[in-house]
Write a protein that holds these residues in place. Structure first.
Motif, PDB file in Angstrom:
ATOM      1  N   SER A 124     -26.456   1.343   1.034  1.00  0.00           N
ATOM      2  CA  SER A 124     -27.153   0.112   1.411  1.00  0.00           C
ATOM      3  C   SER A 124     -27.103  -0.871   0.258  1.00  0.00           C
ATOM      4  N   ALA A 125     -27.317  -2.139   0.587  1.00  0.00           N
ATOM      5  CA  ALA A 125     -27.326  -3.179  -0.442  1.00  0.00           C
ATOM      6  C   ALA A 125     -28.470  -2.953  -1.424  1.00  0.00           C
ATOM      7  N   GLU A 126     -29.588  -2.465  -0.925  1.00  0.00           N
ATOM      8  CA  GLU A 126     -30.746  -2.250  -1.789  1.00  0.00           C
ATOM      9  C   GLU A 126     -30.410  -1.313  -2.942  1.00  0.00           C
ATOM     10  N   VAL A 127     -29.738  -0.207  -2.637  1.00  0.00           N
ATOM     11  CA  VAL A 127     -29.404   0.766  -3.674  1.00  0.00           C
ATOM     12  C   VAL A 127     -28.254   0.260  -4.545  1.00  0.00           C
ATOM     13  N   HIS A 128     -27.172  -0.154  -3.911  1.00  0.00           N
ATOM     14  CA  HIS A 128     -25.972  -0.571  -4.646  1.00  0.00           C
ATOM     15  C   HIS A 128     -26.271  -1.747  -5.579  1.00  0.00           C
ATOM     16  N   ASP A 129     -26.918  -2.776  -5.052  1.00  0.00           N
ATOM     17  CA  ASP A 129     -27.162  -3.983  -5.848  1.00  0.00           C
ATOM     18  C   ASP A 129     -28.139  -3.740  -6.990  1.00  0.00           C
ATOM     19  N   SER A 130     -29.009  -2.750  -6.844  1.00  0.00           N
ATOM     20  CA  SER A 130     -29.940  -2.443  -7.938  1.00  0.00           C
ATOM     21  C   SER A 130     -29.203  -1.855  -9.137  1.00  0.00           C
ATOM     22  N   ILE A 131     -28.056  -1.251  -8.888  1.00  0.00           N
ATOM     23  CA  ILE A 131     -27.263  -0.648  -9.964  1.00  0.00           C
ATOM     24  C   ILE A 131     -26.286  -1.658 -10.569  1.00  0.00           C
ATOM     25  N   THR A 132     -25.682  -2.482  -9.714  1.00  0.00           N
ATOM     26  CA  THR A 132     -24.743  -3.503 -10.217  1.00  0.00           C
ATOM     27  C   THR A 132     -25.466  -4.684 -10.834  1.00  0.00           C
ATOM     28  N   GLN A 133     -26.743  -4.836 -10.521  1.00  0.00           N
ATOM     29  CA  GLN A 133     -27.576  -5.939 -10.994  1.00  0.00           C
ATOM     30  C   GLN A 133     -27.050  -7.302 -10.528  1.00  0.00           C
ATOM     31  N   ARG A 134     -26.468  -7.306  -9.341  1.00  0.00           N
ATOM     32  CA  ARG A 134     -26.033  -8.573  -8.743  1.00  0.00           C
ATOM     33  C   ARG A 134     -26.271  -8.522  -7.240  1.00  0.00           C
ATOM     34  N   ARG A 135     -27.145  -9.375  -6.779  1.00  0.00           N
ATOM     35  CA  ARG A 135     -27.455  -9.427  -5.353  1.00  0.00           C
ATOM     36  C   ARG A 135     -26.216  -9.891  -4.577  1.00  0.00           C
ATOM     37  N   GLY A 136     -25.934  -9.231  -3.484  1.00  0.00           N
ATOM     38  CA  GLY A 136     -24.784  -9.587  -2.651  1.00  0.00           C
ATOM     39  C   GLY A 136     -23.516  -8.834  -3.002  1.00  0.00           C
ATOM     40  N   SER A 137     -23.538  -8.036  -4.069  1.00  0.00           N
ATOM     41  CA  SER A 137     -22.320  -7.325  -4.480  1.00  0.00           C
ATOM     42  C   SER A 137     -21.921  -6.259  -3.457  1.00  0.00           C
ATOM     43  N   PHE A 138     -22.900  -5.629  -2.839  1.00  0.00           N
ATOM     44  CA  PHE A 138     -22.596  -4.588  -1.849  1.00  0.00           C
ATOM     45  C   PHE A 138     -21.802  -5.169  -0.688  1.00  0.00           C
ATOM     46  N   ALA A 139     -22.227  -6.318  -0.185  1.00  0.00           N
ATOM     47  CA  ALA A 139     -21.550  -6.935   0.955  1.00  0.00           C
ATOM     48  C   ALA A 139     -20.115  -7.307   0.611  1.00  0.00           C
ATOM     49  N   LYS A 140     -19.893  -7.829  -0.583  1.00  0.00           N
ATOM     50  CA  LYS A 140     -18.546  -8.235  -0.978  1.00  0.00           C
ATOM     51  C   LYS A 140     -17.640  -7.023  -1.195  1.00  0.00           C
ATOM     52  N   THR A 141     -18.186  -5.971  -1.775  1.00  0.00           N
ATOM     53  CA  THR A 141     -17.395  -4.751  -1.970  1.00  0.00           C
ATOM     54  C   THR A 141     -17.034  -4.130  -0.626  1.00  0.00           C
ATOM     55  N   GLU A 142     -17.985  -4.092   0.287  1.00  0.00           N
ATOM     56  CA  GLU A 142     -17.720  -3.565   1.624  1.00  0.00           C
ATOM     57  C   GLU A 142     -16.628  -4.376   2.332  1.00  0.00           C
ATOM     58  N   GLN A 143     -16.665  -5.682   2.156  1.00  0.00           N
ATOM     59  CA  GLN A 143     -15.657  -6.544   2.773  1.00  0.00           C
ATOM     60  C   GLN A 143     -14.263  -6.213   2.249  1.00  0.00           C
ATOM     61  N   THR A 144     -14.159  -5.997   0.945  1.00  0.00           N
ATOM     62  CA  THR A 144     -12.873  -5.639   0.347  1.00  0.00           C
ATOM     63  C   THR A 144     -12.393  -4.287   0.854  1.00  0.00           C
ATOM     64  N   LEU A 145     -13.295  -3.324   0.950  1.00  0.00           N
ATOM     65  CA  LEU A 145     -12.928  -2.000   1.451  1.00  0.00           C
ATOM     66  C   LEU A 145     -12.371  -2.094   2.869  1.00  0.00           C
TER      67      LEU A 145
END
Length: 299
Positions: A124-145
């Motif tokens: 989820s974005a909540e978990v992923h973005d808390s580690i990358t420290q950038r909001r919205g990073s999960f969505a962009k990574t998922e899009q690339t995948l």
């Protein structure tokens, strides 16, 4: 007395090129201490990277992984990918967070069938973005995948177990496997760089898998040559001044490999399936005895 390597027996199977320390994320555990504040170049210019890549090819190396920081931020990446292809590298891999994939890079990756390794830290974005420290990073990574898998590129997922995502590791792994990735690797956090946090290890050797320095080298963004990405405390030379063959033949590397072979050390457990040494993910595992997986070509 340690044996001196015979130059004729030295081989290089894999080289990591850490093109930059700059990253558009600032992951809490980053072993390279990468982030937005780092410069794009820190000692290595494009001709230096080109020279290192050429020497690696002359040493028989056929696998290269471009890492960082975030390698897609480096303007020299397209040139180096084209060079690796011309030199006959059989596996060209880019380890990326998938956020900065321009249309030009996508076309380049498709043209040369570049393998992608992507870090995903949660389902989820909540978990992923808390580690990358950038909001919205999960969505962009998922899009690339989704793009890479649908385009037919070989994509490998990497998950690092952290306190922030320990409850979500199984879910993350299921999600990536269901997405159609070629492989998904799960590794523990290594206490190197920011990963050390407030409790650095008593001995940095304990953070290594035990296979470091076997037929592989890493060149950092500053030009330092290391046995592997985590063995940053063992300098084998500097790529702007020293050759790769001198690094492979150095007494420092011989002593380092000997210390890893000491039976008293508790490294990789031979009785359990080996955990890939991140940022290695299959088909580039930290197991030199495993034959390389053939490159994948689109029909």
């Amino acid at each position: 007395m340690l044996d001196t390597p015979n130059p004729s027996s030295v081989r290089l199977d894999l080289i990591w090129l850490e093109l930059t320390g700059r990253c558009n994320l600032k992951c809490v555990h980053c072993y390279a201490d990468a982030g937005p504040g780092r410069p794009l170049d820190e000692g290595m210019q494009l001709p230096d990277w080109q020279r290192a890549l050429s020497e690696a090819a002359r040493l028989g190396c056929r696998r290269v992984q471009f890492i960082g920081g975030e390698p897609t931020l480096h303007p020299g990446l397209p040139t180096l990918i084209e060079q690796a292809h011309e030199l006959g590298f059989e596996q060209i891999c880019v380890f990326t967070n998938g956020i900065h994939l321009t249309e030009a890079l996508r076309e380049l990756f498709l043209r040369y069938q570049v393998q992608l390794a992507v870090s995903v830290y949660g389902s989820s974005a909540e978990v992923h973005d808390s580690i990358t420290q950038r909001r919205g990073s999960f969505a962009k990574t998922e899009q690339t995948l989704r793009w890479a898998v649908s385009a037919g590129l070989p994509v490998h997922g990497a998950i690092i177990g952290l306190p922030q995502n320990d409850h979500d590791l199984a879910g993350s792994e299921r999600r990536l496997n269901a997405a159609g990735l070629v492989s998904v690797g799960v590794d523990r956090i290594r206490r190197v760089g920011r990963g050390a946090g407030s409790s650095p290890p008593q001995s940095p050797m304990g953070e290594l898998c035990g296979r470091c320095g076997l037929d592989r080298l890493c060149i950092s963004a500053t030009g330092e040559i290391f046995p592997c990405v985590f063995a940053r405390f063992v300098s084998l030379g500097h790529a702007t001044q020293d050759s790769l063959i001198s690094a492979l033949l150095s007494s420092t590397r011989t002593e380092f490999r000997h210390s890893l072979a000491t039976p008293a050390r508790d490294l990789c457990q031979p009785d359990v399936p080996p955990i890939p040494c991140q940022p290695d993910v299959p088909p580039i595992p930290c197991q030199p005895e495993v034959p390389p997986v053939p490159s994948v070509h689109l029909g």
